[in-house]
Design a protein around this motif. Structure first.
Motif, PDB file in Angstrom:
ATOM      1  N   LYS A 123       0.917  -1.481  -0.223  1.00 24.55           N
ATOM      2  CA  LYS A 123      -0.328  -0.022   0.515  1.00 24.55           C
ATOM      3  C   LYS A 123       0.917   0.706   0.147  1.00 24.55           C
ATOM      4  CE  LYS A 123      -3.377  -2.302   2.521  1.00 24.55           C
ATOM      5  NZ  LYS A 123      -5.011  -1.929   3.221  1.00 24.55           N
ATOM      6  N   VAL A 127       1.129   4.276  -2.857  1.00 24.54           N
ATOM      7  CA  VAL A 127       0.773   5.619  -2.534  1.00 24.54           C
ATOM      8  C   VAL A 127       1.940   6.257  -3.020  1.00 24.54           C
ATOM      9  CG1 VAL A 127       0.788   7.317  -0.631  1.00 24.54           C
ATOM     10  CG2 VAL A 127      -0.515   5.626  -0.491  1.00 24.54           C
ATOM     11  N   GLN A 213      -9.648   4.329   1.998  1.00 25.21           N
ATOM     12  CA  GLN A 213     -10.565   3.559   1.052  1.00 25.21           C
ATOM     13  C   GLN A 213     -11.816   3.726   1.873  1.00 25.21           C
ATOM     14  OE1 GLN A 213      -7.622   2.739   2.954  1.00 25.21           O
ATOM     15  NE2 GLN A 213      -6.289   1.525   1.753  1.00 25.21           N
ATOM     16  N   GLY A 236      -7.750   6.232  -7.109  1.00 25.63           N
ATOM     17  CA  GLY A 236      -8.112   4.343  -7.214  1.00 25.63           C
ATOM     18  C   GLY A 236      -9.750   3.894  -7.321  1.00 25.63           C
ATOM     19  N   SER A 240     -11.225   1.023  -2.396  1.00 28.14           N
ATOM     20  CA  SER A 240     -10.040   1.125  -1.604  1.00 28.14           C
ATOM     21  C   SER A 240      -9.466   2.647  -2.604  1.00 28.14           C
ATOM     22  CB  SER A 240      -9.323  -0.282  -2.620  1.00 28.14           C
ATOM     23  OG  SER A 240     -10.295  -0.614  -3.823  1.00 28.14           O
ATOM     24  N   TYR A 242      -6.191   4.824  -2.913  1.00 23.39           N
ATOM     25  CA  TYR A 242      -5.580   5.086  -2.312  1.00 23.39           C
ATOM     26  C   TYR A 242      -4.848   6.468  -1.677  1.00 23.39           C
ATOM     27  CZ  TYR A 242      -4.226   6.464  -6.847  1.00 23.39           C
ATOM     28  OH  TYR A 242      -3.929   7.124  -8.064  1.00 23.39           O
ATOM     29  N   HIS A 243      -5.821   7.607  -2.015  1.00 22.51           N
ATOM     30  CA  HIS A 243      -5.563   8.989  -1.546  1.00 22.51           C
ATOM     31  C   HIS A 243      -6.640   9.670  -1.591  1.00 22.51           C
ATOM     32  CE1 HIS A 243      -3.713  12.707  -1.566  1.00 22.51           C
ATOM     33  NE2 HIS A 243      -3.895  13.317  -2.618  1.00 22.51           N
TER      34      HIS A 243
END
Length: 280
Positions: A123, A127, A213, A236, A240, A242-243
């Protein structure tokens, strides 16, 4: 021939007196012995020779009881030895089983820890990769345009109309511009992306999940063409992501981007988000 010449005699020589006496004594002794034997055998009144018998001591022992007791003791000792051997085997088996279970539990715990560590690393790498891609897009004339059109940082002002809860969220987010990005940061001196969004919404009395998420699944989905100040932008897949960042109006967002840039305000064209959700 002379008349005095010696003429050998034809008579037997005389035996000496001593030899004759010895022979007479031997003969007499033999005759005496024979006479005594004859007398003894001829006399019916002779008493028989008494025989002597040795008696053995009598042992007063109960051999049957002693043998039975010895057999009982031996059987009990054998039984006790068997029981002790069985208990020893059971203890050894228990120790072996416990050691095997402990080893298996340790291996499973290690596997779980390794899997969690690998997932966390993946993860973080995603990122970092996404942030690097966003940073690489700002080059040449686009970077110059962004610099000329970006709002003054750290002023705490809102360029787009906002009111109520949205204004509180936007004002807080823009007031953090210029602060450091720290993974896991939740303020007040540093934030990560989801920590900044969570802290901004707290100003409006709204509690959001901690991770990006879950934040990307909060509220209802909205089109990027119909954004309003305070909407949550995500990168994303929904659920789920990522930012995340906060839309502040005027085609701009405020977000904790990466350790090199910190908290910045950027145009949507700088790094177009995947989608948006509205919680207000």
């Amino acid at each position: 021939m002379s008349h005095t010449a010696h003429i050998p005699s034809h008579r037997k020589p005389r035996r000496s007196a001593s030899k004759l006496a010895v022979r007479a004594g031997v003969a007499g002794g033999v005759l005496s012995t024979l006479a005594m034997a004859g007398t003894a055998s001829a006399s019916p009144s002779a008493e028989p020779v008494a025989e002597t018998t040795l008696e053995m001591p009598v042992l007063n022992l109960d051999l049957g009881a002693d043998v039975s007791s010895a057999v009982t003791v031996a059987a009990e000792n054998t039984r006790l030895a068997a029981v002790e051997g069985e208990l020893t085997a059971q203890e050894e088996s228990a120790r072996t089983g416990a050691a095997a279970e402990a080893k298996q539990a340790k291996e499973e715990a290690q596997k779980k820890a390794d899997a969690e560590k690998a997932e966390k690393t993946a993860k973080e790498e995603a990122v970092r990769k996404a942030e690097a891609e966003r940073s690489s897009r700002s080059s040449g004339s686009e970077r110059t345009t962004l610099k000329s059109t970006a709002a003054p940082q750290g002023t705490g002002t809102v360029s787009a109309p906002a009111s109520g809860s949205a204004a509180a969220i936007v004002n807080f987010a823009r007031a953090q511009v210029g602060k450091a990005y720290v993974m896991g940061g939740t303020g007040p001196s540093s934030f990560d992306c989801s920590g900044l969004v969570q802290a901004a919404y707290r100003q409006a009395g709204i509690s959001l999940p901690r991770m990006s998420q879950a934040q990307s699944s909060a509220g209802t989905s909205v089109s990027l063409s119909a954004l309003e100040p305070g909407d949550i932008l995500y990168w994303g897949s929904k659920g789920s992501a990522y930012h995340v960042a906060i839309y502040v109006g005027g085609g701009k967002f405020v977000g904790a981007q990466n350790p090199s840039t910190g908290i910045v305000e950027r145009n949507l064209s700088y790094d177009k988000p995947t989608g948006a959700v509205r919680v207000l």
